[in-house]
Motif scaffolding. Structure first.
Motif, mmCIF file in Angstrom:
data_model
loop_
_atom_site.group_PDB
_atom_site.id
_atom_site.type_symbol
_atom_site.label_atom_id
_atom_site.label_comp_id
_atom_site.label_asym_id
_atom_site.label_seq_id
_atom_site.Cartn_x
_atom_site.Cartn_y
_atom_site.Cartn_z
ATOM 1 N N THR A 48 2.180 9.901 9.360
ATOM 2 C CA THR A 48 1.221 9.403 8.372
ATOM 3 C C THR A 48 0.922 7.924 8.587
ATOM 4 O O THR A 48 -0.224 7.501 8.554
ATOM 5 N N ARG B 223 3.295 1.701 3.171
ATOM 6 C CA ARG B 223 2.771 1.441 4.529
ATOM 7 C C ARG B 223 3.546 0.285 5.156
ATOM 8 O O ARG B 223 3.677 -0.775 4.557
ATOM 9 N N ALA C 293 -6.602 8.550 1.231
ATOM 10 C CA ALA C 293 -5.507 7.776 1.842
ATOM 11 C C ALA C 293 -5.793 7.515 3.315
ATOM 12 O O ALA C 293 -5.461 6.450 3.842
ATOM 13 N N PRO D 295 -8.265 1.820 9.198
ATOM 14 C CA PRO D 295 -7.597 0.870 10.099
ATOM 15 C C PRO D 295 -7.424 1.343 11.538
ATOM 16 O O PRO D 295 -7.344 0.520 12.431
ATOM 17 N N ALA E 187 -3.638 11.547 17.299
ATOM 18 C CA ALA E 187 -2.493 10.627 17.374
ATOM 19 C C ALA E 187 -2.695 9.402 16.491
ATOM 20 O O ALA E 187 -1.815 8.554 16.385
ATOM 21 N N HIS E 188 -3.843 9.305 15.837
ATOM 22 C CA HIS E 188 -4.139 8.139 15.009
ATOM 23 C C HIS E 188 -4.388 8.526 13.552
ATOM 24 O O HIS E 188 -4.992 7.768 12.793
ATOM 25 N N GLN F 240 0.860 -1.182 0.000
ATOM 26 C CA GLN F 240 0.000 0.000 0.000
ATOM 27 C C GLN F 240 0.899 1.235 0.000
ATOM 28 O O GLN F 240 1.766 1.362 0.873
ATOM 29 N N VAL G 274 1.006 5.242 0.447
ATOM 30 C CA VAL G 274 0.173 6.296 1.031
ATOM 31 C C VAL G 274 0.814 7.661 0.729
ATOM 32 O O VAL G 274 1.914 7.929 1.198
ATOM 33 N N PRO G 275 0.132 8.496 -0.062
ATOM 34 C CA PRO G 275 0.711 9.826 -0.328
ATOM 35 C C PRO G 275 0.739 10.637 0.961
ATOM 36 O O PRO G 275 -0.093 10.443 1.836
ATOM 37 N N ARG H 86 -8.655 12.218 9.780
ATOM 38 C CA ARG H 86 -8.887 13.326 8.834
ATOM 39 C C ARG H 86 -10.376 13.371 8.524
ATOM 40 O O ARG H 86 -11.045 12.332 8.546
ATOM 41 N N ARG I 112 -7.749 4.336 4.003
ATOM 42 C CA ARG I 112 -7.042 3.059 3.857
ATOM 43 C C ARG I 112 -5.804 2.943 4.743
ATOM 44 O O ARG I 112 -5.202 1.877 4.823
ATOM 45 N N ASN I 113 -5.399 4.060 5.339
ATOM 46 C CA ASN I 113 -4.144 4.034 6.090
ATOM 47 C C ASN I 113 -4.330 4.375 7.563
ATOM 48 O O ASN I 113 -3.688 3.785 8.420
ATOM 49 N N ALA I 114 -5.211 5.317 7.862
ATOM 50 C CA ALA I 114 -5.420 5.737 9.254
ATOM 51 C C ALA I 114 -6.929 5.702 9.514
ATOM 52 O O ALA I 114 -7.499 4.629 9.590
ATOM 53 N N PHE J 159 -4.528 -0.881 14.127
ATOM 54 C CA PHE J 159 -4.156 -0.187 12.881
ATOM 55 C C PHE J 159 -4.071 -1.175 11.739
ATOM 56 O O PHE J 159 -4.082 -2.375 11.981
ATOM 57 N N THR K 251 1.821 4.389 19.320
ATOM 58 C CA THR K 251 0.981 5.587 19.172
ATOM 59 C C THR K 251 1.543 6.735 20.008
ATOM 60 O O THR K 251 1.898 6.545 21.169
ATOM 61 N N GLY K 252 1.628 7.907 19.384
ATOM 62 C CA GLY K 252 2.139 9.077 20.092
ATOM 63 C C GLY K 252 3.654 9.219 20.020
ATOM 64 O O GLY K 252 4.208 10.258 20.348
ATOM 65 N N PRO L 156 0.553 4.723 10.702
ATOM 66 C CA PRO L 156 0.371 4.342 12.113
ATOM 67 C C PRO L 156 1.063 3.043 12.497
ATOM 68 O O PRO L 156 1.058 2.670 13.668
ATOM 69 N N THR L 157 1.658 2.361 11.514
ATOM 70 C CA THR L 157 2.189 1.026 11.808
ATOM 71 C C THR L 157 3.658 1.041 12.235
ATOM 72 O O THR L 157 4.211 -0.008 12.534
ATOM 73 N N ARG M 241 -8.381 -6.908 7.518
ATOM 74 C CA ARG M 241 -8.762 -6.158 8.726
ATOM 75 C C ARG M 241 -10.246 -5.782 8.714
ATOM 76 O O ARG M 241 -10.820 -5.466 9.750
ATOM 77 N N ALA N 239 -7.016 13.259 -2.464
ATOM 78 C CA ALA N 239 -6.126 12.091 -2.445
ATOM 79 C C ALA N 239 -5.729 11.748 -1.011
ATOM 80 O O ALA N 239 -5.667 10.577 -0.632
ATOM 81 N N LEU N 240 -5.480 12.774 -0.208
ATOM 82 C CA LEU N 240 -5.062 12.523 1.172
ATOM 83 C C LEU N 240 -6.246 12.084 2.030
ATOM 84 O O LEU N 240 -6.093 11.292 2.959
#
Lengths: 540, 400
Positions: free
Chosen positions: A392, A241, B53, B161, B228-229, A81, A83-84, B232, B56-58, B400, A399-400, A394-395, B391, B49-50
């Protein structure tokens, strides 16, 4: 010692080696990939150096990876994946900034803040750079033609190239010829008057290159950083990612799904040559693997000076290999942080922090950084390409918590002609940390772990000669039909059955996977098999 | 209806703001809005786009307040819903949600939506189109109460996620144990927050339902913990890409609601929308049953297919050809899929086309610098979702 037989052996499990192997395996060949490290990926890796923190500790961002290959090898299904991230900013020593915005009018105003005329010049600049991107993108998944050859395929490819060239039109053809040879500073002077804007945009012209902003050839290096895309947004960059290791992991999954085999902890000592043809490889532990095809993912200099005996290869070829321009010019710090650093010039919650950050004022200052490299030491005011991927992705950290990837330009392979010492390394680290701390007062208090990578570490661990990130510099004498060597740009080596598939071949470095795929096409063509590699998507 | 929508001067406000507007309007730096029924909703907030994203990412938050909602209660609530809907509603236990369609007597789909079986016998039906007329007509003879409460309940979708981690952070303890289509209730700001593990993105995600007075507090809690996660806001454009990747259909886009179709051949049956699994002939009579049985016997007229199309030009509104010769259908939704890295489309084809071995081509027109070009691109029929990360179903949900 045991010996095993394969159709093809790929030396090095970098992303190009894995791409190459995946295409060969998919075509039905029995393929073995040998990797000297206990892990795969070469310079596209995710490493947990500090517990709980995953670093992309070499390459750190992704844009050039060919979407045609991504799709064709089903890398999404294999878990990849991209991620921009957006954003990006240069911060000056006086606390001003120049930000990157995707909205055209916002970007224009940002430039106009520094020079009203430059706000409008930005349109002309973007159009001209986009023209060059559109010209070069269709060439990435093609094998460069040999301009001295009269073979039908070379003639056909030369015709294709000249047709694409003619399409640009007379004025742009002149511009293009100049563009490929000019310096990034001269290129910027054609558009902008603000020192900060020129410096901000010039960064892409020197990254990974042992040249300064005033050196001819650096304009092309900028293009090399702009010609990629994230989902069609040309020039955008993103994170893989889970780190850049996710690219290698997905390629390896595609390879093994087609029956491929990877052996790690298997350093290759030499390529076995019999009667002018390869017959396999021998590992340092004496094990041999046999195949009529051997493909090297190593850089060209390392490939021929380390894997071959001088006796097996012509003297003038070996001289070329020894003289291949692959100079160390960069280093990297990977920093684990216990919180998010605040950059005074940006304040809190500024979205520009999601992207690449730089501390710079002018082209002159960037050239001074290069002056230090020429005199045999690292830049005392280096050019940094700094990102915090954990903002960007999270993996990568708890966290933090965060990690910071700091690419450092310029860093020589040797200090005043001698090898790096640990003391040099410590001093180099402090130079970089001090620079960042000048712009972020709480930065140093958040540091938990720092991994310092000078050319010494990169060469020793990853195997890139002098730690050169592109497997050889991206200058006209080493591009297209000159890459890596004139007469050897079609992925075939000087010995029968031997091929090259690393970034040292066309179209070069940047985690594109194109060299690996292109090399697979040539290998399969020699075996009279159909071309497995998709054509580049046209977009005109 | 909100009282102010029913006064004589209601025309002075043609379009309303949702209870989240004080926050969404701050975040919408692009100032891009569109109309969704009575409300204005963001197309995009800062960068499509963000925003995509983040799904699918956060995680990303979508204001779905304008979604049409009906509360269905009373002794015959279940019997009524079973008459209305083609699937067996008795199988949707309290604390569960079911995706469903409902048909007219001709067996053509009026709308699709979700039935929430909240407390025993207490249902909510969410749909794209307004349904009070059809629901009321279908309820004749049943002891049931049907109230449209679209404006009394507001909602956001929290998708991606890290969505579960954010919910745990705002106090929904144990939310990770909710399986897909489960509902949980959590105390929130002196009231109650209803959370369903549902969504329109095909990813791990939840929909949050709250009374309008607590809407801003919910938004603030999500964004405070979510910082923190990677949280958006997302607009409709980002959501649209993810719903096509998930292979989900949309009323007015992929099918014409039967009660609004002037031309009878424009409506589609559940079988023709690849939703045959939602039709259960073994349960008691339901609207359209007879016609659907007949269709099953005689065969359908159309087939909805998911297409993976070569190249990278989205096949929006493209004709689909059989062997480049005969037009056999049209694309209803198309996008470049950033997650599947594929050129994807939903299409409605005439029967019998749309089988895996058919040689289908899309005729794609695209414009570059005012010049139109055409390509014929080979299409491959694919089953199910274009993007389906593990997931999405994993229970307990990961962080996540």
């Amino acid at each position: 010692m045991g010996a095993a037989n394969y159709d093809a052996i790929v030396v090095g499990a970098g992303h190009n080696g894995l791409t190459n192997a995946a295409y060969l395996a998919r075509a039905g060949l029995k393929v073995l990939v040998l990797e000297r490290n206990p892990w795969i990926g070469g310079a596209a890796v995710s490493r947990e150096i500090e517990k709980g923190w995953i670093y992309s500790n070499c390459s750190y961002v992704c844009s050039l990876l060919r979407p045609e290959i991504f799709r064709d090898l089903e890398l999404a299904r294999h878990g990849l994946q991209i991620v921009p991230y957006g954003g990006g900013v240069s911060i000056t020593s006086t606390g001003d900034i120049l930000g990157n915005y995707t909205d055209h009018d916002v970007q224009r105003r940002e430039f106009a803040r520094h020079s009203p005329r430059d706000g409008d010049s930005y349109q002309r600049y973007s159009t001209d750079v986009m023209r060059q991107c559109k010209f070069i993108r269709p060439l990435l998944l093609r094998t460069p033609p040999d301009p001295t050859s009269l073979k039908p395929r070379d003639i056909r490819e030369m015709l294709f190239l000249s047709k694409e060239f003619r399409k640009l039109g007379e004025r742009v053809i002149y511009d293009t010829i100049r563009f490929y040879t000019m310096s990034i500073a001269d290129f910027m002077n054609e558009y902008f008057e603000s020192d900060l804007i020129k410096a901000h945009l010039s960064g892409s012209g020197i990254i990974g290159t042992a040249l300064g902003v005033y050196s001819p050839g650096t304009a092309y290096v900028l293009l090399h950083h702009y010609m990629g895309d994230v989902d069609g947004s040309i020039g955008s960059w993103g994170f893989a990612r889970g780190g850049m290791g996710s690219v290698s992991k997905a390629l390896a999954a595609a390879f093994t799904a087609h029956g491929g085999e990877i052996v790690t902890d298997a350093p290759v000592d030499r390529v076995i040559v019999r009667h002018g043809k390869v017959s396999g490889v021998a590992l340092t532990n004496g094990n041999e693997y046999h195949a009529k095809i051997v493909v090297s993912n190593l850089d060209p200099k390392r490939t021929f000076t380390k894997l071959f005996s001088e006796k097996d290869i012509g003297a003038s070829f070996m001289k070329r290999a020894r003289n291949f321009k692959i100079r160390g010019s960069s280093g990297k710090l990977n920093i684990a942080l216990d919180g998010l650093p605040v950059f005074t010039a940006l304040g809190e919650n500024n979205p520009l922090r999601f992207g690449d950050m730089h501390f710079l004022d002018s082209l002159e200052k960037m050239e001074h950084a290069y002056d230090d490299w020429k005199s045999g030491t690292w830049s005392k005011e280096p050019y940094l390409d700094l990102l915090m991927p954990s903002m960007t992705d999270p993996t990568m950290t708890p966290t933090g918590k965060h990690w910071m990837s700091v690419f450092v330009q310029y860093v020589p392979a040797q200090i005043h002609g001698r090898d790096w010492t640990d003391a040099d390394r410590e001093a180099f680290k402090n130079t970089v940390l001090d620079q960042i701390a000048r712009y972020s007062p709480n930065f140093k208090s958040l540091i938990r772990h720092v991994e310092v990578r000078t050319p010494r570490e990169i060469e020793n661990e990853v195997g890139l000669t002098e730690g050169n990130i592109f497997q050889g510099e991206l200058t006209m004498d080493q591009l297209m039909f000159n890459r890596p060597f004139p007469g050897f740009a079609q992925y075939r080596g000087p010995v029968g059955g031997f091929y090259m598939c690393g970034s040292g071949t066309h179209p070069g470095g940047g985690v594109m996977a194109a060299p690996g795929a292109n090399a697979a096409r040539e290998i399969l063509m020699d075996l009279r098999r159909p071309n497995p590699v998709p054509e580049g998507w046209r977009d005109d | 209806m909100k009282p102010e929508m029913l006064v004589k001067e209601h025309y002075r406000t043609a379009v309303y703001q949702t209870p989240f507007h004080p926050r969404t309007s701050q975040l919408n730096v692009l100032n891009e809005w569109h109309r969704w029924k009575d409300y204005t909703i963001a197309d995009a907030y800062f960068d499509e786009a963000l925003e995509y994203a983040a799904i699918r990412n956060a995680c990303a938050v979508f204001d779905l307040t304008p979604m049409t909602k009906h509360r269905i209660t009373g002794p015959d609530a279940l019997a009524f819903l079973n008459r209305l809907i083609t699937r067996d509603i008795a199988k949707i236990k309290p604390g569960r949600v079911g995706y469903c369609v409902w048909c007219d007597d001709g067996g053509k789909v009026i709308d699709d939506g979700t039935v929430f079986h909240m407390r025993p016998g207490d249902y909510r039906l969410c749909s794209q189109e307004r349904q009070l007329d059809w629901l009321t007509r279908s309820a004749y003879g049943f002891d049931v109460s049907i109230v449209e409460d679209t404006h009394d309940v507001c909602g956001v979708a929290l998708q991606g996620p890290t969505s579960c981690a954010v919910l745990k952070g705002i106090g929904c303890s144990g939310v990770e144990k909710l399986s897909p289509f489960a509902i949980g209730w959590y105390p929130f700001a002196g009231g109650e927050l209803m959370v369903s593990r549902t969504g329109y993105t095909g990813d791990l995600g939840y929909e949050l339902w709250i009374d309008p007075e607590r809407a801003v507090a919910l938004w603030d809690a999500l964004f405070c913990v979510g910082a923190a996660h990677g949280i958006r806001p997302m607009g409709t454009h980002a959501l649209e890409v993810s719903r096509i990747e998930a292979g989900f259909i949309q009323a007015q886009v992929d099918f014409m609601p039967a009660d609004q179709a002037i031309h009878q051949d424009r409506a589609r049956s559940p079988f023709e929308l690849d939703l045959g699994r939602l039709v259960d002939f073994s349960k008691p009579n339901f609207n359209g049953r007879r016609a659907l049985l007949e269709e099953q016997k005689r065969g359908s007229r159309y087939r909805l297919v998911r297409l993976d199309i070569e190249g990278n030009k989205p096949a929006r509104s493209a004709y689909i050809y059989d062997r480049k010769r005969t037009v056999v259908g049209t694309v209803t939704s198309a996008e470049w899929s950033p997650s599947a890295k594929a050129n994807i489309a939903l299409a409605s084809l005439q029967m019998p086309w749309g089988l895996p071995d058919d040689e289908l081509w899309a005729e794609i027109y695209y414009q570059r610098e005012l010049k139109w070009s055409k390509v014929m691109a080979r299409c491959r029929v694919v089953p199910g979702a274009f993007y389906d990360p593990p997931r999405r179903r994993a229970t307990p949900a990961a962080d996540f």
